[in-house]
Structures are given as structure tokens and as C-alpha cells.
Design a protein around this motif. Structure first.
Motif, PDB file in Angstrom:
ATOM      1  N   GLN A  17       1.070  -1.209   0.061  1.00 25.18           N
ATOM      2  CA  GLN A  17      -0.044  -0.174   0.288  1.00 25.18           C
ATOM      3  C   GLN A  17       1.010   1.385   0.104  1.00 25.18           C
ATOM      4  OE1 GLN A  17      -2.437  -0.865   3.372  1.00 25.18           O
ATOM      5  NE2 GLN A  17      -4.096  -1.863   2.228  1.00 25.18           N
ATOM      6  N   LEU A  18       1.912   1.119   0.579  1.00 25.64           N
ATOM      7  CA  LEU A  18       2.944   2.540   0.607  1.00 25.64           C
ATOM      8  C   LEU A  18       3.679   2.366  -0.604  1.00 25.64           C
ATOM      9  CD1 LEU A  18       3.899   1.979   4.414  1.00 25.64           C
ATOM     10  CD2 LEU A  18       2.421   3.925   3.537  1.00 25.64           C
ATOM     11  N   GLY A  19       4.035   1.613  -1.500  1.00 24.99           N
ATOM     12  CA  GLY A  19       4.664   1.412  -2.626  1.00 24.99           C
ATOM     13  C   GLY A  19       6.128   1.036  -2.148  1.00 24.99           C
ATOM     14  N   ILE A  20       6.307   0.152  -1.300  1.00 23.18           N
ATOM     15  CA  ILE A  20       7.711   0.012  -0.724  1.00 23.18           C
ATOM     16  C   ILE A  20       7.901  -1.661  -0.836  1.00 23.18           C
ATOM     17  CG2 ILE A  20       8.936  -0.651   1.333  1.00 23.18           C
ATOM     18  CD1 ILE A  20       7.654   2.214   2.898  1.00 23.18           C
ATOM     19  N   SER A  21       9.046  -1.954  -1.561  1.00 22.56           N
ATOM     20  CA  SER A  21       9.359  -3.252  -1.990  1.00 22.56           C
ATOM     21  C   SER A  21      10.008  -3.811  -0.630  1.00 22.56           C
ATOM     22  CB  SER A  21      10.342  -3.441  -2.964  1.00 22.56           C
ATOM     23  OG  SER A  21      11.051  -4.641  -2.961  1.00 22.56           O
TER      24      SER A  21
END
Ligand code: DQA
Length: 173
Positions: A65-69
Motif C-alpha cells: 500500500q505504501l509503494g515499498i518493496s
């Protein structure tokens, strides 16, 4: 790698070590951070029923959801954790680390983290300062960006949220 964001995807690695707490089956309590000598019913915040898989699933959902891998890793073997940290050099913007019992012993993992120069957050599900005196000392805390302890597995959620905000600030968004 420094904390500079060099790619579209911010990358975080979550490492867990030598966990006494990730034992048991799905139906029974999985992490046992309550001091063995605590009276029943006390220190309830440090008891929980989340499995390692639950924590990983929830962290993955949050980071998506946060755009973090996010990559996760758990091992009871110190050298494997060191290897994983060294592999992260140049591939990772932040590390979340629960060193488990190695918190109180591992110069090797400390040196590996300092060597790769990746900022890290130290997480403990229990409050290590409310436990046996020998758990009060950590080989990591003085070098960590932050230390979270005593929040149960929510500590991982808090760490990811903090990292997302910090990386956003660095990106200027
Ligand atoms: O294995 C663990 C778990 C722990 O890291 C925690 O998350 O509370 C605290 C350590 O002292 C203990 O050895």
C-alpha cells in the motif's frame, strides 16, 4: 547504500533472528516474550498469537500500500543473517531487525550492519528493559535510527510506517 532514494521503489528488508517467540502452531500462542517468571495475567501486551507468517503477510500488505518493496528473512543462524545483511548492500534503503537473543551477544551482526551502512530500526516485541537485566543491553541500539520494544508485533507496523514517512521526506514528496 546511503539513505538516498535511487529508485522508484523504496526497498526495505525485514530480518528476524533466533526467535523464541515464533514457535507453536497457529492455534496456540506463537511468540513468547513474556518473562518466564512473570505472574500469569501480567505483561499481557507482550503475549500474542501472531505467527511469523502473519507478521510477514501483514507487513507485505502494508508495504504494498505504501509503494515499498519488502523482503523478509528469518533464521536461527547468525552467519545467515550476516550474509543477508551483506547482500543488502546497494539493494536496500532500510533494514528492520529483530535480532532475538542475538541482540545481547552479536558483535558480528552489529559489524555487518555498520559495514553496509544501511540505516536500521531495531524491533523487539517485548519490552527488553522490563525483563532480565542481561536483556537490557543491546549491541544495536546505539547505532539504530530507532528502537521499538514492548509494542508486540505492532512494532513492525510502526517501523514500516516510520520508514515510509522518512523516505518520503527524503524524496521531497
Ligand atoms: O528472542 C527474543 C525476542 C526479543 O528480541 C523480542 O522480540 O522481544 C527479545 C530478546 O531478548 C529475546 O531473546
Amino acid at each position: 547504500m546511503s539513505v538516498t532514494i535511487s529508485s522508484e521503489w523504496q526497498r526495505v528488508r525485514m530480518l528476524a533472528a533466533a526467535h523464541q517467540q515464533y514457535e507453536g502452531t497457529r492455534r496456540s500462542p506463537k511468540w513468547f516474550s513474556r518473562p518466564a517468571d512473570a505472574s500469569p495475567g501480567t505483561n499481557t501486551i507482550s503475549q500474542g498469537s501472531d505467527t511469523l507468517a502473519d507478521v510477514e503477510t501483514s507487513a507485505k500488505k502494508q508495504t504494498d500500500q505504501l509503494g515499498i518493496s519488502l523482503s523478509t528473512f528469518q533464521s536461527n543462524h547468525e552467519g545467515q543473517i550476516v550474509d543477508r545483511i551483506q547482500e543488502a548492500r546497494g539493494h536496500c534503503d532500510f533494514v528492520i531487525l529483530n535480532p532475538g537473543g542475538l541482540t545481547h551477544t552479536s558483535v558480528t551482526i552489529r559489524d555487518a550492519l555498520l559495514g553496509v551502512q544501511i540505516p536500521f530500526i531495531e524491533v523487539h516485541v517485548s519490552n527488553i528493559h522490563a525483563r532480565e537485566p542481561w536483556r537490557n543491553h543491546s549491541y544495536f541500539s546505539d547505532k539504530a535510527v530507532a528502537v521499538i520494544c514492548g509494542l508486540g508485533v505492532f512494532g513492525y507496523t510502526a517501523a514500516i510506517d516510520f520508514i515510509a514517512r522518512k523516505l518520503d521526506v527524503q524524496k521531497g514528496s
